[in-house]
Scaffold this motif. Structure first.
Motif, short mmCIF file in Angstrom:
data_model
loop_
_atom_site.label_atom_id
_atom_site.label_comp_id
_atom_site.label_asym_id
_atom_site.label_seq_id
_atom_site.Cartn_x
_atom_site.Cartn_y
_atom_site.Cartn_z
N LEU A 1 0.83 -1.21 0.00
CA LEU A 1 0.00 0.00 0.00
C LEU A 1 0.86 1.25 0.00
O LEU A 1 0.61 2.20 -0.75
CB LEU A 1 -0.95 -0.01 1.20
N THR A 2 1.90 1.27 0.84
CA THR A 2 2.80 2.42 0.86
C THR A 2 3.43 2.64 -0.51
O THR A 2 3.47 3.76 -1.01
CB THR A 2 3.90 2.23 1.93
N ALA A 3 3.88 1.55 -1.14
CA ALA A 3 4.51 1.67 -2.46
C ALA A 3 3.52 2.23 -3.48
O ALA A 3 3.87 3.12 -4.26
CB ALA A 3 5.04 0.31 -2.91
N ARG A 4 2.28 1.74 -3.46
CA ARG A 4 1.26 2.24 -4.40
C ARG A 4 0.95 3.71 -4.14
O ARG A 4 0.83 4.51 -5.06
CB ARG A 4 -0.02 1.42 -4.31
N GLN A 5 0.81 4.05 -2.86
CA GLN A 5 0.48 5.44 -2.52
C GLN A 5 1.62 6.38 -2.87
O GLN A 5 1.38 7.49 -3.36
CB GLN A 5 0.11 5.56 -1.04
N ARG A 6 2.84 5.96 -2.66
CA ARG A 6 3.98 6.80 -3.01
C ARG A 6 4.10 6.93 -4.52
O ARG A 6 4.46 8.00 -5.01
CB ARG A 6 5.25 6.27 -2.38
N ALA A 7 3.82 5.88 -5.25
CA ALA A 7 3.86 5.95 -6.71
C ALA A 7 2.78 6.91 -7.21
O ALA A 7 3.01 7.70 -8.12
CB ALA A 7 3.67 4.57 -7.34
N GLY A 8 1.61 6.84 -6.58
CA GLY A 8 0.52 7.75 -6.95
C GLY A 8 0.84 9.19 -6.64
O GLY A 8 0.53 10.10 -7.40
N ALA A 9 1.50 9.42 -5.51
CA ALA A 9 1.87 10.78 -5.13
C ALA A 9 2.91 11.35 -6.07
O ALA A 9 3.01 12.56 -6.26
CB ALA A 9 2.40 10.80 -3.69
N ALA A 10 3.68 10.48 -6.70
CA ALA A 10 4.74 10.93 -7.60
C ALA A 10 4.27 11.02 -9.05
O ALA A 10 5.07 11.33 -9.92
CB ALA A 10 5.94 9.99 -7.49
N MET A 11 3.00 10.72 -9.30
CA MET A 11 2.51 10.78 -10.68
C MET A 11 2.67 12.18 -11.24
O MET A 11 2.43 13.17 -10.56
CB MET A 11 1.02 10.41 -10.75
N SER A 12 3.02 12.24 -12.48
CA SER A 12 3.15 13.53 -13.15
C SER A 12 1.77 14.11 -13.40
O SER A 12 0.76 13.40 -13.38
CB SER A 12 3.89 13.37 -14.47
N LEU A 13 1.73 15.39 -13.66
CA LEU A 13 0.47 16.06 -13.96
C LEU A 13 -0.19 15.42 -15.19
O LEU A 13 -1.40 15.23 -15.22
CB LEU A 13 0.72 17.55 -14.20
N GLU A 14 0.62 15.04 -16.18
CA GLU A 14 0.09 14.39 -17.37
C GLU A 14 -0.59 13.06 -17.01
O GLU A 14 -1.67 12.76 -17.52
CB GLU A 14 1.21 14.13 -18.39
N MET A 15 0.04 12.29 -16.14
CA MET A 15 -0.52 11.00 -15.74
C MET A 15 -1.81 11.21 -14.95
O MET A 15 -2.78 10.46 -15.11
CB MET A 15 0.49 10.21 -14.92
N ILE A 16 -1.83 12.22 -14.11
CA ILE A 16 -3.02 12.51 -13.32
C ILE A 16 -4.16 12.91 -14.24
O ILE A 16 -5.30 12.45 -14.08
CB ILE A 16 -2.72 13.61 -12.28
N GLU A 17 -3.87 13.77 -15.22
CA GLU A 17 -4.90 14.20 -16.16
C GLU A 17 -5.45 13.00 -16.94
O GLU A 17 -6.66 12.83 -17.08
CB GLU A 17 -4.35 15.24 -17.13
N ARG A 18 -4.56 12.16 -17.45
CA ARG A 18 -4.97 10.98 -18.22
C ARG A 18 -5.86 10.08 -17.37
O ARG A 18 -6.91 9.61 -17.81
CB ARG A 18 -3.75 10.22 -18.72
N HIS A 19 -5.43 9.84 -16.13
CA HIS A 19 -6.20 8.98 -15.23
C HIS A 19 -7.58 9.58 -14.95
O HIS A 19 -8.58 8.87 -14.95
CB HIS A 19 -5.41 8.78 -13.93
N ALA A 20 -7.65 10.89 -14.73
CA ALA A 20 -8.92 11.56 -14.46
C ALA A 20 -9.86 11.43 -15.66
O ALA A 20 -11.07 11.20 -15.50
CB ALA A 20 -8.69 13.02 -14.10
N ILE A 21 -9.32 11.60 -16.86
CA ILE A 21 -10.14 11.48 -18.07
C ILE A 21 -10.65 10.05 -18.22
O ILE A 21 -11.84 9.83 -18.49
CB ILE A 21 -9.33 11.91 -19.31
N GLU A 22 -9.77 9.08 -18.03
CA GLU A 22 -10.18 7.67 -18.14
C GLU A 22 -11.30 7.35 -17.15
O GLU A 22 -12.29 6.71 -17.51
CB GLU A 22 -9.00 6.74 -17.89
N ARG A 23 -11.16 7.80 -15.92
CA ARG A 23 -12.17 7.53 -14.89
C ARG A 23 -13.49 8.23 -15.21
O ARG A 23 -14.56 7.66 -15.03
CB ARG A 23 -11.66 7.95 -13.51
N ALA A 24 -13.41 9.49 -15.68
CA ALA A 24 -14.64 10.22 -16.01
C ALA A 24 -15.39 9.53 -17.15
O ALA A 24 -16.62 9.40 -17.09
CB ALA A 24 -14.30 11.66 -16.37
#
Length: 179
Positions: free
Chosen positions: A125-148
């Motif tokens: 869980l720590t590894a996943r959360q740290r990887a998520g916290a380190a996501m680039s803005l581009e990755m966050i945007e892509r993920h948000a679009i996919e989820r929406a």
């Protein structure tokens, strides 16, 4: 590959030794006897998880010290998974600990297989959360679009509205990300 390092905050030396033995080969255990000995907030990134007792003196039974430590740890590193340790009957304290951000709890006495599983899950869980916290803005945007789009069952108009952007803007971003 080095074993992940976990921080054990436990006042009972015998329990700390038993946990160290149970986790041999799974993780390296650093032991502190109480929350007052927690390191500076900037140094938690060396730990893969924390095992935290809820009471640190024989006369304590309310879990207040452990709950305060959870609050302190969540502020210092919100990505660090915390597994709390409490005695049988301390389920109310464990539930409050989960509400404050702990990811799991173990009742004392524990089964070693359950301890190993809980620590392993916390490390992941720590590894996943740290990887998520380190996501680039581009990755966050892509993920948000996919989820929406997924939540809108593929309806671009509803997905765009959920994201607070226009349909043409969403189409451009879909193309940009190759979705």
């Amino acid at each position: 590959m080095d074993s992940p390092q976990i921080l054990l905050v436990e006042d009972d030396q015998a329990i700390a030794q038993a946990i160290g033995l149970a986790l041999r080969g799974v993780a390296e255990v650093e032991h502190l006897t109480g929350p007052e000995a927690l390191p500076d907030p900037g140094s938690f990134d060396e730990y893969a998880a924390i095992l935290l007792d809820m009471n640190f003196r024989p006369e304590q039974r309310d879990g207040r010290a452990g709950l305060g430590a959870i609050d302190q740890l969540r502020i210092a590193d919100p990505t660090l998974a915390i597994v709390v340790l409490t005695v049988f009957g301390g389920v109310t304290i464990a539930v409050e600990a989960l509400k404050r951000g702990a990811c799991d709890f173990l009742l004392k006495p524990w089964r070693n297989d359950r301890l190993v599983a809980a620590v392993g899950a916390a490390i992941e869980l720590t590894a996943r959360q740290r990887a998520g916290a380190a996501m680039s803005l581009e990755m966050i945007e892509r993920h948000a679009i996919e989820r929406a789009i997924e939540r809108a069952d593929g309806n671009i108009s509803r997905a765009a509205a959920a994201l607070g952007i226009t349909r043409p803007t969403l189409y451009r971003r879909i193309e940009k990300h190759g979705l």
